[in-house]
Scaffold this motif. Structure first.
Motif, mmCIF file in Angstrom:
data_model
loop_
_atom_site.group_PDB
_atom_site.id
_atom_site.type_symbol
_atom_site.label_atom_id
_atom_site.label_comp_id
_atom_site.label_asym_id
_atom_site.label_seq_id
_atom_site.Cartn_x
_atom_site.Cartn_y
_atom_site.Cartn_z
ATOM 1 N N LEU A 95 18.547 -2.227 -25.281
ATOM 2 C CA LEU A 95 17.196 -2.295 -24.735
ATOM 3 C C LEU A 95 16.526 -3.632 -25.031
ATOM 4 C CD1 LEU A 95 14.863 -0.935 -23.264
ATOM 5 C CD2 LEU A 95 14.171 0.101 -25.442
ATOM 6 N N GLU A 96 16.742 -4.172 -26.230
ATOM 7 C CA GLU A 96 16.155 -5.463 -26.585
ATOM 8 C C GLU A 96 16.651 -6.562 -25.653
ATOM 9 O OE1 GLU A 96 15.846 -8.567 -30.390
ATOM 10 O OE2 GLU A 96 17.183 -6.832 -30.473
ATOM 11 N N ASP A 97 17.955 -6.549 -25.348
ATOM 12 C CA ASP A 97 18.532 -7.539 -24.432
ATOM 13 C C ASP A 97 17.843 -7.470 -23.067
ATOM 14 O OD1 ASP A 97 20.430 -8.121 -26.414
ATOM 15 O OD2 ASP A 97 21.817 -6.615 -25.625
ATOM 16 N N ARG A 98 17.638 -6.273 -22.572
ATOM 17 C CA ARG A 98 17.060 -6.093 -21.240
ATOM 18 C C ARG A 98 15.598 -6.564 -21.205
ATOM 19 N NH1 ARG A 98 18.380 -0.081 -19.377
ATOM 20 N NH2 ARG A 98 17.659 -0.934 -17.373
ATOM 21 N N LYS A 99 14.853 -6.232 -22.246
ATOM 22 C CA LYS A 99 13.448 -6.679 -22.315
ATOM 23 C C LYS A 99 13.375 -8.203 -22.388
ATOM 24 C CE LYS A 99 11.355 -2.598 -24.504
ATOM 25 N NZ LYS A 99 10.709 -2.089 -25.738
ATOM 26 N N ASP A 100 14.266 -8.796 -23.185
ATOM 27 C CA ASP A 100 14.265 -10.253 -23.328
ATOM 28 C C ASP A 100 14.694 -10.941 -22.036
ATOM 29 O OD1 ASP A 100 13.367 -10.127 -25.909
ATOM 30 O OD2 ASP A 100 15.346 -10.359 -26.831
ATOM 31 N N LEU A 101 15.633 -10.356 -21.315
ATOM 32 C CA LEU A 101 16.038 -10.910 -20.026
ATOM 33 C C LEU A 101 14.877 -10.890 -19.035
ATOM 34 C CD1 LEU A 101 19.655 -9.645 -19.219
ATOM 35 C CD2 LEU A 101 18.858 -12.003 -19.125
ATOM 36 N N ARG A 102 14.177 -9.785 -19.003
ATOM 37 C CA ARG A 102 13.015 -9.678 -18.103
ATOM 38 C C ARG A 102 11.980 -10.753 -18.438
ATOM 39 N NH1 ARG A 102 10.286 -6.198 -14.763
ATOM 40 N NH2 ARG A 102 8.003 -6.354 -14.854
ATOM 41 N N LYS A 103 11.648 -10.860 -19.727
ATOM 42 C CA LYS A 103 10.669 -11.849 -20.158
ATOM 43 C C LYS A 103 11.142 -13.254 -19.835
ATOM 44 C CE LYS A 103 7.894 -13.265 -24.157
ATOM 45 N NZ LYS A 103 8.102 -14.717 -23.952
ATOM 46 N N PHE A 104 12.439 -13.494 -20.009
ATOM 47 C CA PHE A 104 12.985 -14.826 -19.730
ATOM 48 C C PHE A 104 12.752 -15.233 -18.281
ATOM 49 C CE2 PHE A 104 16.355 -17.232 -17.742
ATOM 50 C CZ PHE A 104 16.256 -18.432 -18.433
ATOM 51 N N PHE A 105 13.115 -14.376 -17.344
ATOM 52 C CA PHE A 105 12.974 -14.709 -15.926
ATOM 53 C C PHE A 105 11.502 -14.898 -15.536
ATOM 54 C CE2 PHE A 105 17.335 -12.990 -15.351
ATOM 55 C CZ PHE A 105 17.869 -14.066 -14.657
ATOM 56 N N LEU A 106 10.629 -14.036 -16.055
ATOM 57 C CA LEU A 106 9.207 -14.166 -15.744
ATOM 58 C C LEU A 106 8.639 -15.472 -16.296
ATOM 59 C CD1 LEU A 106 8.046 -10.479 -16.408
ATOM 60 C CD2 LEU A 106 8.259 -11.610 -14.174
ATOM 61 N N ASP A 107 9.033 -15.831 -17.526
ATOM 62 C CA ASP A 107 8.564 -17.077 -18.140
ATOM 63 C C ASP A 107 9.138 -18.296 -17.422
ATOM 64 O OD1 ASP A 107 7.147 -15.626 -19.968
ATOM 65 O OD2 ASP A 107 8.555 -15.923 -21.625
ATOM 66 N N PHE A 108 10.401 -18.207 -17.018
ATOM 67 C CA PHE A 108 11.035 -19.319 -16.299
ATOM 68 C C PHE A 108 10.287 -19.593 -15.003
ATOM 69 C CE2 PHE A 108 13.921 -20.913 -13.047
ATOM 70 C CZ PHE A 108 14.511 -21.999 -13.676
ATOM 71 N N ASN A 109 10.007 -18.551 -14.260
ATOM 72 C CA ASN A 109 9.301 -18.717 -12.989
ATOM 73 C C ASN A 109 7.896 -19.283 -13.195
ATOM 74 O OD1 ASN A 109 11.500 -17.754 -11.630
ATOM 75 N ND2 ASN A 109 10.622 -15.767 -11.118
ATOM 76 N N LYS A 110 7.227 -18.778 -14.218
ATOM 77 C CA LYS A 110 5.865 -19.254 -14.484
ATOM 78 C C LYS A 110 5.857 -20.740 -14.824
ATOM 79 C CE LYS A 110 1.777 -18.196 -17.295
ATOM 80 N NZ LYS A 110 1.225 -17.331 -18.381
ATOM 81 N N SER A 111 6.809 -21.169 -15.651
ATOM 82 C CA SER A 111 6.849 -22.572 -16.078
ATOM 83 C C SER A 111 7.261 -23.514 -14.939
ATOM 84 C CB SER A 111 7.810 -22.744 -17.262
ATOM 85 O OG SER A 111 9.142 -22.442 -16.881
ATOM 86 N N HIS A 112 7.969 -22.983 -13.933
ATOM 87 C CA HIS A 112 8.401 -23.804 -12.795
ATOM 88 C C HIS A 112 7.582 -23.522 -11.536
ATOM 89 C CE1 HIS A 112 11.903 -24.179 -15.469
ATOM 90 N NE2 HIS A 112 12.134 -25.314 -14.848
ATOM 91 N N LYS A 113 6.468 -22.810 -11.704
ATOM 92 C CA LYS A 113 5.568 -22.496 -10.588
ATOM 93 C C LYS A 113 6.308 -21.787 -9.448
ATOM 94 C CE LYS A 113 2.432 -26.281 -11.706
ATOM 95 N NZ LYS A 113 1.754 -27.514 -11.225
ATOM 96 N N ILE A 114 7.161 -20.831 -9.847
ATOM 97 C CA ILE A 114 7.906 -20.009 -8.900
ATOM 98 C C ILE A 114 7.262 -18.632 -8.862
ATOM 99 C CG2 ILE A 114 10.179 -19.014 -8.344
ATOM 100 C CD1 ILE A 114 11.414 -21.251 -10.075
#
Length: 260
Positions: free
Chosen positions: A120-139
């Protein structure tokens, strides 16, 4: 909107944007839609918080048949990291470097073994990663944020390989993410043998026994060869290849031990 429908929509929208960014002269119809689609489908399910539970998750390819027991999680409930010495495809790591950043550690072996396991921790961290990546690249972080992130990352790469080829692997990314995120060692990867590239027909019970004895964990039918029988020549060619790989790996390990 159902998961299947919105991932399909995500693909159409994101491919249009990414393919234009990669090369405006390339036609969208040349892109491997089904290849990227099935990866977005898996990643979308993994990070969809409505699917989160305390149970661990194993994602397994439908064209793969297990023939021997596989350990998915260790005693600390961490995913056991497996590697393949013959699935290494450099463009996957180029895309991973865009996603994971300049400090991304390239692995010794491919993480493509036709399955992956996550807690579960892996899945939560993956979700957060993609959301943060998009936010930082204005996606856009809309429903299609997985497709948006991956295809935009491909558009950032200076590929000689056309986008109609394979430029991303969900299994390669997940394995690289886990090793880099949690500071796991590359040596944590365990080589896993499976029968895939030499499949040329329906495998008999005796051939499965042979593969089992030589510690092959599963068989993958990439193409339907069920109208003819598997050749023993390809069975033994595969076994010989993997024995040679094992010999070279052990020789390399001894070399580094002697240097130390």
């Amino acid at each position: 909107m159902p998961l299947l429908a919105w991932v399909s929509s995500a693909f159409s929208i994101a491919v249009t944007n990414a393919s234009t960014a990669v090369n405006s002269k390339k036609k969208i119809k040349s892109i491997r839609k089904s290849w990227y689609y099935q990866q977005f489908l898996k990643l979308t399910y993994i990070v969809d918080n409505s699917n989160f539970s305390d149970h661990n998750l194993v994602v397994w390819d439908a064209d793969t048949t297990p023939i021997k027991k596989i350990e998915f999680f260790n005693k600390n409930n961490e995913p056991v990291l497996y590697g393949s010495s013959y699935e290494y495809h450099f463009p996957y790591f180029q895309t991973n470097k865009i996603l994971l950043g300049s400090k991304f550690k390239v692995l010794d072996y491919s993480c493509i073994t036709q399955f992956t396991s996550l807690n579960l921790e892996d899945r939560k961290d993956l979700r957060k990663f993609f959301l943060d990546f998009n936010k930082s690249h204005k996606i856009s972080n809309n429903k299609f944020f997985i497709a948006n992130a991956v295809l935009k990352s491909i558009s950032f790469c200076n590929y000689k390989t056309p986008i109609s080829r394979s430029l991303f692997s969900e299994y390669e990314f997940i394995g690289s993410f886990i090793i880099n995120k949690y500071k796991r060692l590359s040596s944590d990867q365990k080589i896993l043998k499976f029968f895939r590239n030499y499949v040329d027909g329906k495998i008999s019970f005796m051939q499965k026994i042979i593969l089992f004895i030589f510690d092959y964990k599963h068989i993958t039918y990439e193409v339907k060869f069920l109208k003819k029988s598997q050749s023993y020549k390809n069975i033994f060619n595969c076994i010989l290849r993997d024995l040679l790989i094992q010999f070279k790996l052990r020789k390399t390990e001894r070399f580094f031990i002697e240097i130390k």
